[in-house]
Design a protein around this motif. Structure first.
Motif: not given
Length: 106
Positions: A49-59, A61-66
């Motif tokens: 969740d922390n990484a997702r928020l820092k990268l502004h990722a929606r989920n 899969t998007h987190l890994v892409t970002c």
């Protein structure tokens, strides 16, 4: 956030967030990651969740892409981790087989 904006953004993840992110990219679940690095599954979820928020990722899969777009993860590293995970799974499967099962499967 666009790919260009992501590339220009200076995102810093903790060492643990990067470790968890790499294992997510390799396809491991939170429970598998927790077992691998000896932390609670909920803590793994918090790092994701922390990484997702820092990268502004929606989920995830998007987190890994970002993470790949920003250079936090390389596709080579992702491939290496996936192979390592599959090797571990194969060793676990072989370890659970009896000698008779192993002989007939070869």
């Amino acid at each position: 956030m666009s790919a260009t904006a992501l590339q220009e953004a200076e995102v810093s993840l903790t060492t643990r967030e990067l470790e968890v992110l790499a294992l997510v990219a390799a396809g491991l679940s939170a429970k598998e990651i927790a077992q691998r690095i000896a932390i609670a599954p909920r803590t793994v979820e918090r790092h994701i969740d922390n990484a997702r928020l820092k990268l502004h990722a929606r989920n995830r899969t998007h987190l890994v892409t970002c993470a790949i777009v920003t250079g936090l993860l390389s596709t080579g590293l992702q491939a290496e981790l996936l192979l390592a995970h599959r090797y571990t799974m194969l060793n676990d499967t072989i370890g659970q087989m009896s000698a008779g099962q192993l002989a007939t499967s070869i």
